[in-house]
Structure formats: structure tokens, C-alpha cells
Scaffold this motif. Structure first.
Motif, short mmCIF file in Angstrom:
data_model
loop_
_atom_site.label_atom_id
_atom_site.label_comp_id
_atom_site.label_asym_id
_atom_site.label_seq_id
_atom_site.Cartn_x
_atom_site.Cartn_y
_atom_site.Cartn_z
N ARG A 104 38.51 26.22 17.79
CA ARG A 104 38.36 27.42 16.95
C ARG A 104 37.46 28.42 17.68
N ASP A 105 37.56 29.66 17.26
CA ASP A 105 36.91 30.75 17.99
C ASP A 105 35.81 31.39 17.15
N TYR A 106 34.57 31.37 17.67
CA TYR A 106 33.43 31.99 16.99
C TYR A 106 32.94 33.22 17.74
N SER A 107 33.81 33.81 18.59
CA SER A 107 33.34 34.87 19.47
C SER A 107 33.19 36.23 18.80
N GLY A 108 33.82 36.43 17.64
CA GLY A 108 33.77 37.74 16.98
C GLY A 108 32.63 37.86 15.99
N ALA A 109 32.76 38.83 15.08
CA ALA A 109 31.76 39.03 14.04
C ALA A 109 31.70 37.81 13.12
N ARG A 110 30.50 37.45 12.70
CA ARG A 110 30.32 36.27 11.86
C ARG A 110 29.84 36.65 10.47
N THR A 111 30.43 36.02 9.49
CA THR A 111 29.94 36.14 8.12
C THR A 111 28.72 35.25 7.98
N LEU A 112 28.04 35.35 6.85
CA LEU A 112 26.88 34.48 6.58
C LEU A 112 27.31 33.02 6.62
N GLN A 113 28.47 32.70 6.05
CA GLN A 113 28.94 31.31 6.05
C GLN A 113 29.28 30.83 7.45
N GLN A 114 29.89 31.70 8.26
CA GLN A 114 30.20 31.32 9.64
C GLN A 114 28.92 31.13 10.46
N ALA A 115 27.92 31.95 10.17
CA ALA A 115 26.62 31.76 10.84
C ALA A 115 26.03 30.41 10.46
N MET A 116 26.13 30.05 9.18
CA MET A 116 25.63 28.74 8.74
C MET A 116 26.38 27.62 9.44
N ASP A 117 27.71 27.73 9.52
CA ASP A 117 28.51 26.71 10.19
C ASP A 117 28.09 26.57 11.65
N TYR B 217 25.16 27.30 13.03
CA TYR B 217 23.83 26.68 13.13
C TYR B 217 23.89 25.18 12.87
N LYS B 218 24.71 24.78 11.90
CA LYS B 218 24.77 23.34 11.59
C LYS B 218 25.45 22.57 12.72
N LEU B 219 26.43 23.21 13.35
CA LEU B 219 27.04 22.57 14.53
C LEU B 219 26.03 22.53 15.67
N GLY B 220 25.27 23.61 15.84
CA GLY B 220 24.23 23.65 16.86
C GLY B 220 23.18 22.58 16.63
N ASP C 205 12.20 19.31 21.01
CA ASP C 205 11.73 19.49 19.63
C ASP C 205 11.69 20.96 19.23
N ARG C 206 11.30 21.83 20.16
CA ARG C 206 11.20 23.26 19.85
C ARG C 206 12.56 23.84 19.46
N VAL C 207 13.59 23.43 20.16
CA VAL C 207 14.94 23.93 19.87
C VAL C 207 15.39 23.44 18.50
N VAL C 208 15.18 22.16 18.22
CA VAL C 208 15.57 21.59 16.93
C VAL C 208 14.81 22.27 15.79
N ALA C 209 13.51 22.47 15.97
CA ALA C 209 12.69 23.12 14.95
C ALA C 209 13.21 24.53 14.66
N GLY C 210 13.53 25.27 15.72
CA GLY C 210 14.04 26.63 15.55
C GLY C 210 15.36 26.66 14.79
N LEU C 211 16.26 25.73 15.10
CA LEU C 211 17.54 25.67 14.40
C LEU C 211 17.34 25.36 12.91
N LEU C 212 16.49 24.41 12.62
CA LEU C 212 16.21 24.04 11.22
C LEU C 212 15.60 25.21 10.46
N HIS C 213 14.70 25.93 11.11
CA HIS C 213 14.04 27.07 10.48
C HIS C 213 15.06 28.19 10.19
N HIS C 214 15.94 28.43 11.15
CA HIS C 214 16.97 29.45 10.95
C HIS C 214 17.92 29.09 9.81
N ILE C 215 18.25 27.81 9.69
CA ILE C 215 19.12 27.37 8.59
C ILE C 215 18.43 27.63 7.25
#
Length: 244
Positions: free
Chosen positions: A90-103, A105-108, A119-129
Motif C-alpha cells: 500500500r502507498d502512504y506517499s500522498g497526503a495523510r488523514t489523521l487516521q492514516q497518520a495514526m496507522d 505511527y502504529k506501524l512505525g 529508546d529515544r525513537v520508541v519514546a518519540g513514537l509513543l508520544h506522537h501517538i
């Protein structure tokens, strides 16, 4: 003619080395109209945070600019078994909706956990979610992920320390504790920023003082006993006051 808020850049997948497009927000449009005390920002147009996670359309490997670039054999095997083998293109290269952004981040986050990312990367992802749930006004999930991110930031502090230069990390540990209601813990972290003479970050010292004052009001209004550190600081401030 109005400039398009998004532009595309090419990145190379850290797993399969496929080159693919991912979108970014133009630097001139990265000015938030307001920012929360834990750095969650609000934008009138495209939110740059929606595009932090880049996702390879071929294999599904999701990463950020701060992620590990070279995967070892163990990381490759773990990703392939747990994510790569199940990926449907699937392609995430275009504009993202809030739900697509959530998807994204959760995949990330899933990729980061599978390859045991820093740990820093994981913490940042969790905070953004947590921020994304805040945009959705889902306060239960927001608080849940604020707790997860707090635990991850504590690991960063325990494993890396601060060396007197990580005022922002110490401030965040105080602010996230305050936001989830762990007031006494918040006092300890804000206190480190305020009292540690090695810390010279004026913006974080000022922010810590402001949140310390807010925290004090919250504790008094909740009829909570103020910790000794807060009482001692109040006494010192009173001594320095020209009125006192």
C-alpha cells in the motif's frame, strides 16, 4: 498561485533498499498557531507530524529520520517474520488523514519494537501517538500512550543520563507525570531542571518554573499535601522576595 503544502522526497528503505517517495510539509508552513506544554503542536494547514514516519510500499518497513539505518541479521529476521511476510502493498506517499497518520505511527512503533530500536525513537513514537489521540479528543487513549511514552523516556534517562544538557528530557518527564496525575513525581523532575546548576537552558528552566507553579495550584485545589521539596522552594522564594 498558492504553494502546495506538501512536496515529495525520495528515501531508501532500510530493509529492502527500495527507493520510494514520501511527503513532507514545506518548511515555510511549519509554523504552529499554538503548542501544548508537552510540545504537541497545532497547524492551520498540513500537520508536519503526520509525515514523520516513512513507510516502504514494497515491504512495509516503517521508520523515522532518527531511526537505525543499517539493520543487522537479527533485526532483519525479526522484521521479516513478524511484519514483512504479512505485508500487503500500500502507498502512504500522498497526503495523510489523521487516521492514516495514526496507522503510520502504529506501524512505525511496531517496527521499532520488533527490531529493538533505540529508546529515544520508541519514546518519540509513543508520544506522537498520544498527540494524535489528543487531536481525536480520545482522552483515555491519550493518557494511556502518555504513560507508555513516559516509561520510555525514563528508560532514556536511566540508560543515557543527561550530563547537564538534557533539560528538555527532564522537563518532559515532569510534564508527562503532571499530565497523568503523578504530581509528586512531577515535582521531582521539574525540581531537577530548576535547581541543577549545570542546566543552562533558559527556556526549559522558565517552562519548568511555570509548570511547577501550575502543579502547586493543582495540588492545593485537589487538597493534596505539598511535598517537602515544594515547601522548601516556596520558603526560599519568600526569603528572596522584597516584600518578605
Amino acid at each position: 498561485m498558492e504553494l502546495e503544502p506538501l512536496y515529495k522526497v525520495k528515501v531508501k528503505c532500510h530493509y529492502c533498499e527500495t527507493e520510494y517517495d514520501t511527503s513532507r510539509v514545506r518548511p515555510s508552513l511549519k509554523r504552529p498557531y499554538r503548542t501544548d506544554s508537552d510540545f504537541c503542536a497545532y497547524y492551520k494547514q498540513e500537520n508536519p507530524d503526520f509525515y514523520v514516519v516513512r513507510i516502504c510500499p514494497e515491504c512495509g518497513f516503517a521508520s523515522t529520520e532518527n531511526a537505525t539505518e543499517h539493520l543487522n541479521d537479527i533485526q532483519r529476521k525479526a522484521f521479516k517474520e513478524q511484519i514483512g511476510n504479512r505485508w500487503e502493498k500500500r502507498d502512504y506517499s500522498g497526503a495523510r488523514t489523521l487516521q492514516q497518520a495514526m496507522d503510520s505511527y502504529k506501524l512505525g512503533l511496531l517496527c521499532a519494537q520488533v527490531i529493538q530500536e533505540k529508546d529515544r525513537v520508541v519514546a518519540g513514537l509513543l508520544h506522537h501517538i498520544a498527540w494524535l489521540y489528543r487531536y481525536m479528543e480520545d482522552h483515555d487513549q491519550e493518557n494511556r500512550f502518555l504513560e507508555f511514552s513516559l516509561e520510555a523516556y525514563v528508560k532514556v534517562f536511566e540508560r543515557e543520563g543527561t550530563g547537564g544538557n538534557e533539560a528538555k528530557l527532564l522537563y518532559l518527564l515532569g510534564e508527562l507525570n503532571r499530565r497523568i496525575g503523578r504530581f509528586h513525581e512531577a515535582v521531582k523532575w521539574f525540581g531537577r531542571v530548576i535547581h541543577d546548576k549545570r542546566i543552562t537552558d533558559a527556556a526549559m528552566i522558565r517552562a519548568s518554573r511555570e509548570q511547577w507553579a501550575l502543579l502547586r495550584e493543582q495540588m492545593i485545589s485537589s487538597k493534596m499535601e505539598l511535598p517537602a521539596e515544594m515547601i522548601d522552594t516556596d520558603k526560599e522564594a519568600a526569603k528572596r522576595s522584597p516584600i518578605g
